[in-house]
Design an enzyme around this catalytic site. Structure first.
Site, PDB file in Angstrom:
ATOM      1  NE  ARG A 100      -3.652  -2.160   2.645  1.00 21.51           N
ATOM      2  CZ  ARG A 100      -4.781  -2.133   3.364  1.00 21.51           C
ATOM      3  NH1 ARG A 100      -5.122  -1.054   4.030  1.00 21.51           N
ATOM      4  NH2 ARG A 100      -5.549  -3.193   3.437  1.00 21.51           N
ATOM      5  CD  GLU A 171     -12.256  -0.953  -0.726  1.00 24.52           C
ATOM      6  OE1 GLU A 171     -11.192  -1.473  -0.363  1.00 24.52           O
ATOM      7  OE2 GLU A 171     -13.192  -0.738   0.061  1.00 24.52           O
TER       8      GLU A 171
HETATM    9  N1  5AD Z   1      -7.370 -10.321   6.492  1.00 21.47           N
HETATM   10  C1  5AD Z   1      -8.611 -10.086   7.007  1.00 21.47           C
HETATM   11  N2  5AD Z   1      -9.036  -8.893   7.408  1.00 21.47           N
HETATM   12  C2  5AD Z   1      -8.197  -7.852   7.269  1.00 21.47           C
HETATM   13  N3  5AD Z   1      -8.331  -6.542   7.566  1.00 21.47           N
HETATM   14  C3  5AD Z   1      -7.190  -5.905   7.244  1.00 21.47           C
HETATM   15  N4  5AD Z   1      -6.310  -6.785   6.738  1.00 21.47           N
HETATM   16  C4  5AD Z   1      -6.899  -8.002   6.737  1.00 21.47           C
HETATM   17  C5  5AD Z   1      -6.504  -9.303   6.340  1.00 21.47           C
HETATM   18  N5  5AD Z   1      -5.301  -9.522   5.823  1.00 21.47           N
HETATM   19  C6  5AD Z   1      -9.532  -5.935   8.135  1.00 21.47           C
HETATM   20  C7  5AD Z   1      -9.384  -5.398   9.537  1.00 21.47           C
HETATM   21  C8  5AD Z   1     -10.508  -4.392   9.564  1.00 21.47           C
HETATM   22  C9  5AD Z   1     -10.689  -3.947   8.165  1.00 21.47           C
HETATM   23  C10 5AD Z   1     -10.437  -2.517   7.854  1.00 21.47           C
HETATM   24  O1  5AD Z   1      -9.846  -4.784   7.381  1.00 21.47           O
HETATM   25  O2  5AD Z   1      -9.548  -6.410  10.487  1.00 21.47           O
HETATM   26  O3  5AD Z   1     -11.699  -5.032   9.908  1.00 21.47           O
END
Ligand code: 5AD
Length: 482
Positions: A100, A171
């Site tokens: 990112r 997105e």
């Molecule tokens: N796997 C699952 N959920 C994720 N989030 C961020 N990275 C991951 C990942 N690798 C989720 C966080 C939050 C949201 C912004 O994205 O837990 O709920």
């Protein structure tokens, strides 16, 4: 390069493209003609825009998790699990933080470490480092459409690689992936970089390939008043459509009051149809995000939050809902917890699939207010840009006419203070420089005074603080001594 809301010529796009594809060695494997061929052979069930169109037609709400790990095989295994055990309709690949930040060296180190440790040492899927072929391996192992979910201010190379790799949805946006995510990146810069992404998708569309675009709706979370996030969503929708994007999903993050949230979903779609009317053949859909704020530690309580989001998405008839998990308070969830969030959401959605929130005075009043506010903001944005929405957006942020509460960006005025009213709906305690009419300002004041009265205190900054922490204590509204 001057920023204007005007479709880029193909020549200009291709000139910049040469630089973009050289940002990391995997860029050289992007072959546009061959990627078109690849997309032409994708099964229809893997094309996001087709799945969304079908859901919109049938009035059903699809479910999608977030998920991403460092290595290909583990990533495939995770997504398969979420599809089979979680009944996910649509699949994500959540991108890691290094990617990112365009820090592909660190992402590479993370991949190496993950191999050595035998577990993911990155918080997402490093798609740029893995490259086009690996993305296709992921796509081919699954039977649902895949979307890239990230938070990347400069997401040009990531778009090139993942779209050539068979992803059919992307997105983000020049505002929604800047203001909540970055401190020092100018709005002009991210708008230009996202025009590139949109132009790339427009280029795919010109070649008969449908790629869906989804501005990130919730911005900084659960206390963003709907008219603020709607303004950003509609601006990003307009900028995308100008570059030739045809399939757009506009997002909104749960605030927590059912009537306000349903009004927000309905008004988002209606406003977007109005503002995008000049662009032909644009398919608009909506996405609702389950609670994007702090979560209770207790998993049973977390399921309560998740289910309330599921109910709101279903009653608001969102085209899809992004789910949370019972591990939200802890960090990246296990695949089992992720699937649990999905299954509990699906249960509620199925139970509510034949119900909708009946139109009533309260709902209509909320919708009307959100529409008025959004129009007042957008009118001023167009005015500041002398009709050009891109230029108007840059100036509007400078003037605090567009303003996002709790955002880290130094290009954001940060004057807004939102707080909940007595029903838990999000109102403006301080509307900063938003160009609201007296009627709008008074509406918010009255709502907050009514809450103050029932709590025996003046509406003030303490309310904001109490609201931020309320959900962790098992409440929506942060009452004193509750
Ligand atoms: N796997 C699952 N959920 C994720 N989030 C961020 N990275 C991951 C990942 N690798 C989720 C966080 C939050 C949201 C912004 O994205 O837990 O709920």
């Amino acid at each position: 390069m001057e920023l204007k809301n005007e479709k880029w010529s193909l020549d200009k796009f291709k000139e910049i493209r040469e630089e973009v594809l050289q940002q990391w060695p995997t860029g050289k494997d992007v072959d546009f003609e061959e990627a078109i061929e690849y997309h032409n052979n994708l099964p229809e069930e893997q094309i996001m825009a087709e799945k969304l169109a079908e859901a919109k037609e049938e009035d059903v709400t699809l479910i999608q998790p977030r998920a991403g790990v460092a290595l290909i095989d583990e990533h495939i295994e995770l997504l398969k699990f979420l599809r089979e055990e979680g009944q996910a309709d649509l699949l994500p690949s959540t991108i890691d933080s290094y990617t990112r930040q365009n820090n592909y060296e660190e992402a590479e180190a993370g991949i190496e470490e993950s191999r050595e440790e035998g577990r993911s040492m990155l918080n997402g899927f490093p798609a740029v480092n893995h490259g086009v072929k690996a993305c296709r391996e992921v796509v081919e192992a699954l039977d649902a459409p895949l979307q890239v979910r990230h938070g990347t201010p400069d997401a040009r190379l990531l778009a090139e690689i993942t779209l050539a790799g068979g992803f059919t949805d992307y997105e983000g946006g020049g505002l929604s992936y800047n203001i909540p995510y970055a401190k020092n990146v100018s709005i002009e810069q991210t708008l230009l970089d996202w025009q590139y992404v949109d132009r790339l998708i427009g280029y795919y569309e010109e070649n008969g390939i449908k790629i869906n675009r989804e501005p990130f709706g919730p911005l900084t979370g659960t206390l963003v008043p709907p008219s603020v996030s709607h303004s950003v969503a509609i601006i990003e929708g307009l900028l995308a459509a100008e570059q030739g994007v045809k399939n757009i999903t506009l997002g909104y993050g749960q605030c927590g009051n059912l009537v306000q949230d349903v009004a927000a979903l309905q008004s988002l779609e209606e406003l977007a149809e109005e503002y995008l009317a000049d662009y032909e053949d644009v398919m608009l859909t909506t996405v609702f995000h389950q609670w994007m704020g702090g979560f209770p530690q207790d998993e049973a309580q977390a399921f309560g939050v998740i289910s309330w989001g599921a109910a709101t998405a279903a009653l608001g008839k969102a085209t899809k809902v992004i789910t949370k998990t019972p591990h939200e308070a802890m960090g990246v969830p296990t695949k089992e917890a992720n699937a649990e969030g999905l299954r509990s959401t699906k249960q509620v959605i199925n139970m509510l699939r034949d119900q909708s929130l009946l139109s009533n005075d309260k709902l209509e009043e909320e919708k009307e207010m959100i529409k008025q506010e959004t129009k007042q903001i957008l009118d001023r944005v167009f005015e500041l840009g002398n009709g050009d929405v891109a230029q108007g957006t840059v100036r509007a942020f400078e003037a605090g006419v567009l303003d996002v509460p709790f955002a880290p960006s130094k290009y954001n005025a940060g004057n807004l203070l939102p707080a909940r009213d007595d029903d838990g709906a999000v109102r403006f305690l301080n509307h900063g420089n938003l160009p609201f009419s007296d009627e709008v300002v008074e509406f918010h004041q009255e709502k907050l005074e009514a809450r103050g009265k029932s709590e025996g205190r003046e509406p003030n900054f303490q309310m904001v603080i109490d609201d931020i922490y309320a959900i962790g204590k098992g409440r929506l509204v942060g009452r004193p001594r509750s």
